[in-house]
Scaffold this motif. Structure first.
Motif, mmCIF file in Angstrom:
data_model
loop_
_atom_site.group_PDB
_atom_site.id
_atom_site.type_symbol
_atom_site.label_atom_id
_atom_site.label_comp_id
_atom_site.label_asym_id
_atom_site.label_seq_id
_atom_site.Cartn_x
_atom_site.Cartn_y
_atom_site.Cartn_z
ATOM 1 N N LEU A 1 0.829 -1.206 0.000
ATOM 2 C CA LEU A 1 0.000 0.000 0.000
ATOM 3 C C LEU A 1 0.863 1.256 0.000
ATOM 4 O O LEU A 1 0.559 2.239 -0.694
ATOM 5 C CB LEU A 1 -0.924 0.009 1.221
ATOM 6 C CG LEU A 1 -2.038 -1.033 1.256
ATOM 7 C CD1 LEU A 1 -2.801 -0.934 2.561
ATOM 8 C CD2 LEU A 1 -2.978 -0.862 0.074
ATOM 9 N N ARG A 2 1.928 1.213 0.771
ATOM 10 C CA ARG A 2 2.804 2.381 0.859
ATOM 11 C C ARG A 2 3.494 2.669 -0.468
ATOM 12 O O ARG A 2 3.581 3.824 -0.905
ATOM 13 C CB ARG A 2 3.848 2.140 1.952
ATOM 14 C CG ARG A 2 4.758 3.329 2.187
ATOM 15 C CD ARG A 2 5.802 2.999 3.234
ATOM 16 N NE ARG A 2 6.744 4.099 3.393
ATOM 17 C CZ ARG A 2 7.905 3.992 4.007
ATOM 18 N NH1 ARG A 2 8.266 2.841 4.528
ATOM 19 N NH2 ARG A 2 8.704 5.026 4.112
ATOM 20 N N ARG A 3 3.979 1.629 -1.141
ATOM 21 C CA ARG A 3 4.634 1.812 -2.430
ATOM 22 C C ARG A 3 3.644 2.320 -3.491
ATOM 23 O O ARG A 3 3.964 3.204 -4.282
ATOM 24 C CB ARG A 3 5.254 0.502 -2.903
ATOM 25 C CG ARG A 3 6.471 0.071 -2.108
ATOM 26 C CD ARG A 3 7.573 1.103 -2.185
ATOM 27 N NE ARG A 3 8.831 0.607 -1.664
ATOM 28 C CZ ARG A 3 9.881 1.362 -1.394
ATOM 29 N NH1 ARG A 3 9.800 2.663 -1.566
ATOM 30 N NH2 ARG A 3 10.985 0.822 -0.936
ATOM 31 N N ARG A 4 2.446 1.765 -3.503
ATOM 32 C CA ARG A 4 1.438 2.213 -4.455
ATOM 33 C C ARG A 4 1.062 3.675 -4.179
ATOM 34 O O ARG A 4 0.859 4.461 -5.109
ATOM 35 C CB ARG A 4 0.197 1.318 -4.373
ATOM 36 C CG ARG A 4 0.417 -0.079 -4.956
ATOM 37 C CD ARG A 4 -0.811 -0.969 -4.767
ATOM 38 N NE ARG A 4 -1.983 -0.410 -5.413
ATOM 39 C CZ ARG A 4 -2.266 -0.522 -6.706
ATOM 40 N NH1 ARG A 4 -1.443 -1.193 -7.503
ATOM 41 N NH2 ARG A 4 -3.359 0.006 -7.197
ATOM 42 N N TYR A 5 0.991 4.024 -2.919
ATOM 43 C CA TYR A 5 0.669 5.393 -2.527
ATOM 44 C C TYR A 5 1.705 6.373 -3.071
ATOM 45 O O TYR A 5 1.364 7.487 -3.491
ATOM 46 C CB TYR A 5 0.609 5.462 -0.997
ATOM 47 C CG TYR A 5 0.186 6.803 -0.431
ATOM 48 C CD1 TYR A 5 -1.162 7.092 -0.215
ATOM 49 C CD2 TYR A 5 1.128 7.768 -0.098
ATOM 50 C CE1 TYR A 5 -1.551 8.310 0.318
ATOM 51 C CE2 TYR A 5 0.749 8.995 0.449
ATOM 52 C CZ TYR A 5 -0.595 9.255 0.651
ATOM 53 O OH TYR A 5 -0.980 10.470 1.179
#
Length: 315
Positions: free
Chosen positions: A141-145
């Motif tokens: 989720l953090r990378r996609r964000y």
């Protein structure tokens, strides 16, 4: 010493092994801006650190598990740490995922590769991860964000991260149209496919036009499922006679928007209502062009006699 399996290690377990006690205190904040208890903005502690499981060539029979931390956000970065042998069974170490061509870090060389989309190595649906656990979910989720991909699916559930900025490009009418068109094609294919072979071909065709996760997709699927059930009911009523109408009056759908205060529930609800309003108008216009004929014509024609609502609830 050789590095092998990618792993995640609990920060508390690393602290105990290195300092003899837990020193880092995880703080909640906007992704990527957490700080440690000393106020160091260069290290982020959200509970886990990435690393490698080290193969110990020493034949001394050590009962410890040796790990090498490779996580620039961790205070233990570039450290080799020995952890208790029960770290796996206690849940202090879990196996990590690999992304793209085998690296879960961003490889700058990939940006020059034809057809490569930055962030595409992190999946749209979390259930496709080989190892599904807390650090895998948070990391993905953090990378996609970081690539402005604020929507991620986990099966039928949509996860949304507040971007804390205007994202006009993903809420435009042209974006709506993409989900309208896909939804309409899906209904037409489902209605026309009479054999399993045709359905498989249709599914493959729809997969080629795959769209990323979006709140519009949730709204579209809800609306079309309601309409599909209505049309199935109309068909049954015509076959069974008017006596069956009483038992088939409601075809309601619900969308639950859940999250903390400030997570964006109200704005998300606004986008859902906006999409449903536009889709309803679009269906009405289609009915005018196909009065008494086609799936849309039949749907609108019987709308007055059967109750249909979409309930959107915030929690």
């Amino acid at each position: 010493m050789s590095e092998s399996t990618r792993i995640w290690v609990k920060t508390s377990a690393l602290d105990k092994a290195v300092y003899g006690k837990v020193r880092s205190i995880a703080q909640r904040s906007i992704p990527g801006s957490a700080i440690d208890d000393a106020g160091d903005n260069d290290t982020v502690n959200w509970g886990w650190a990435r690393g490698n499981l080290v193969k110990d060539d020493d034949k001394g029979g050590s009962a410890n598990v040796r790990v090498f931390i490779q996580d620039e956000d961790s205070a233990h970065d570039r450290k080799t740490v020995d952890l208790p042998a029960d770290s796996f069974t206690e849940g202090n170490i879990v196996v990590g995922n690999t992304y793209g061509d085998g690296e879960d870090s961003d490889d700058e060389d990939d940006y020059g590769r034809p057809g490569f989309t930055p962030g595409s190595q992190y999946p749209d649906d979390l259930i496709t991860l080989t190892h599904l656990h807390e650090p895998a979910v948070v990391h993905c989720l953090r990378r996609r964000y970081q690539y402005d991909k604020i929507y991620t699916s986990t099966g039928p559930i949509l996860l949304a991260l507040n971007p804390f900025k205007h994202c006009t490009s993903i809420y435009s009418e042209s974006m709506m149209k993409k989900y309208w068109d896909r939804g309409e094609k899906s209904m037409l294919h489902s209605a026309s496919a009479s054999s399993s072979e045709e359905k498989k071909s249709d599914e493959h065709m729809l997969e080629e036009a795959e769209l990323p996760p979006h709140v519009y997709s949730i709204a579209d699927n809800t609306f079309r499922l309601m309409i599909s059930k209505l049309e199935d009911s109309n068909s049954m009523m015509r076959s069974a006679g008017r006596g069956a109408a009483t038992a088939m009056q409601g075809f309601n759908q619900s969308i639950l928007v859940s999250g903390e205060s400030g997570a964006g529930k109200t704005v998300t609800t606004k986008f859902i209502m906006q999409y449903l309003a536009n889709l309803s108008q679009r269906s009405s216009d289609s009915k005018k062009r196909n009065v008494g004929g086609g799936r849309n014509g039949k749907t609108i024609e019987r709308r007055g006699s059967i109750t249909k609502t979409v309930n959107i609830e915030q929690q």
